[in-house]
Design a protein around this motif. Structure first.
Motif, short mmCIF file in Angstrom:
data_model
loop_
_atom_site.label_atom_id
_atom_site.label_comp_id
_atom_site.label_asym_id
_atom_site.label_seq_id
_atom_site.Cartn_x
_atom_site.Cartn_y
_atom_site.Cartn_z
N UNK A 154 0.82 -1.21 0.00
CA UNK A 154 0.00 0.00 0.00
C UNK A 154 0.86 1.27 0.00
N UNK A 155 2.10 1.16 0.46
CA UNK A 155 2.97 2.34 0.55
C UNK A 155 3.80 2.56 -0.70
N UNK A 156 4.25 1.50 -1.35
CA UNK A 156 5.17 1.62 -2.48
C UNK A 156 4.62 2.49 -3.62
N UNK A 157 3.33 2.38 -4.01
CA UNK A 157 2.84 3.21 -5.11
C UNK A 157 2.91 4.71 -4.86
N UNK A 158 3.10 5.12 -3.63
CA UNK A 158 3.20 6.55 -3.31
C UNK A 158 4.60 7.11 -3.52
N UNK A 159 5.55 6.22 -3.87
CA UNK A 159 6.94 6.62 -4.04
C UNK A 159 7.27 6.63 -5.52
N UNK A 160 7.88 7.70 -6.01
CA UNK A 160 8.31 7.75 -7.40
C UNK A 160 9.48 6.79 -7.60
N UNK A 183 6.70 12.32 1.94
CA UNK A 183 7.37 11.25 2.70
C UNK A 183 6.50 10.81 3.88
N UNK A 184 5.91 11.78 4.56
CA UNK A 184 5.03 11.46 5.69
C UNK A 184 3.83 10.63 5.24
N UNK A 185 3.32 10.90 4.04
CA UNK A 185 2.18 10.14 3.52
C UNK A 185 2.56 8.68 3.28
N UNK A 186 3.80 8.45 2.84
CA UNK A 186 4.27 7.08 2.64
C UNK A 186 4.32 6.34 3.97
N UNK A 187 4.89 6.97 4.98
CA UNK A 187 5.02 6.35 6.30
C UNK A 187 3.64 6.09 6.90
N UNK A 188 2.70 7.02 6.70
CA UNK A 188 1.34 6.82 7.21
C UNK A 188 0.68 5.64 6.52
N UNK A 189 0.88 5.51 5.20
CA UNK A 189 0.28 4.40 4.46
C UNK A 189 0.88 3.07 4.91
N UNK A 190 2.16 3.09 5.24
CA UNK A 190 2.80 1.86 5.71
C UNK A 190 2.24 1.43 7.06
N UNK A 191 2.04 2.40 7.93
CA UNK A 191 1.52 2.08 9.26
C UNK A 191 2.60 1.51 10.16
N UNK A 192 2.27 1.31 11.43
CA UNK A 192 3.26 0.76 12.37
C UNK A 192 3.59 -0.69 12.03
#
Length: 295
Positions: A154-160, A183-192
């Motif tokens: 879920x996080x990878x598609x947010x990264x160019x 960058x914060x959006x990627x970390x949020x999508x990844x979650x804890x």
């Protein structure tokens, strides 16, 4: 004679009744064993019940899982024998690893191994992108590994140019984003991440998020200029308007607002017409102060 025939009929009736009872009882036991064994069945396994015997074929995770399955089957009430036929173990992957990346069309693609068909199905349901080509393997560090894979997807598609490597309990993310909030959006999508998992963050943040800016001061034709400017706006472009001076401009790695460079150059040219003065351009606000000749 009639007494003898009566005895024969009675014996035959009792025998038939006994056979019927025995057959019915056996069918009931078989059905009960089948119902209980079905709950232990799973992807890659085939469990067949014949009478009181159970036959198992297929693939199991590892030797411990096979031993557990056999013990559970043998403990089913009524089972006489458990036969293991063509049962094989998954190969062990060490490290247990999968690599995710984005294709040119933006779809996730993967290389590596998966712990189960359940994880494969969960990935498909979340991302709409099946991982049919990936083999199953034993050796996953824990049951949370599949959940971390879904979080990563879920996080990878947010990264160019996004990519990820989940190796045992270490997750490495790479690629680039424009701004800190991206960058914060990627970390949020990844979650804890679950306990024991480690994130190695190799994401390149292109810009610090501060506005484009140019500050310059002139005194008798000598200029000093500082700022964060587009990569296409070099020191020489500013100094060219003045007799002499110094510039220390930081080239941004992202594009400026439309027209920003043209305004910066126009401001520098206007500043060069003053005897003394200061130019401040930040974002879309320009201030020019100072003194000059009447012309």
């Amino acid at each position: 004679m009639r007494t003898f025939l009566g005895l024969l009929v009675l014996i035959a009736g009792l025998g038939g009744l006994g056979y019927w009872a025995m057959t019915t009882h056996a069918a009931r036991i078989e059905a009960e064993i089948m119902d209980t064994a079905a709950a232990l069945d799973g992807p890659g396994l085939t469990i067949v019940v014949s009478g009181r015997d159970v036959t198992v074929a297929g693939v199991v995770q590892d030797a411990e899982a096979l031993s557990t399955l056999r013990r559970q089957l043998e403990q089913i009430d009524g089972v006489r024998e458990v036969r293991l036929v063509d049962v094989s173990l998954l190969p062990v992957a060490s490290p247990f690893e999968i690599r995710l990346s984005l294709s040119d069309s933006g779809l996730l693609q993967a290389e590596g191994v998966l712990p189960s068909d359940e994880v494969r199905a969960a990935f498909d349901s979340v991302m709409g992108n099946p991982l049919d080509g990936l083999p199953l393997a034993a050796g996953a560090p824990d049951e949370a590994w599949g959940d971390v894979l879904i979080q990563t997807a879920e996080a990878v598609p947010l990264i160019e140019g996004g990519a990820a490597v989940l190796s045992d309990q270490t997750l490495t993310l790479s690629g680039q984003v424009r701004l800190p909030e991206d960058h914060a959006a990627v970390i949020d999508a990844l979650g804890p991440l679950p306990e024991g998992y480690v994130l190695v963050d190799e994401i390149d943040v292109l810009d610090d998020g501060t506005p484009f800016r140019l500050t310059a001061s002139v005194q008798d034709g000598a200029v000093t200029a500082l700022g964060k400017v587009p990569a296409t706006l070099n020191d020489a472009a500013i100094l060219d308007f003045f007799d002499r001076g110094d510039a220390a401009l930081d080239a941004a790695r992202i594009a400026p607002p439309d027209g920003w460079q043209d305004v910066a150059l126009a401001g520098a040219e206007a500043l060069s017409a003053l005897i003394e003065g200061e130019l401040a351009l930040e974002g879309q606000a320009l201030t020019l102060t100072g003194s000059g000749s009447p012309d």
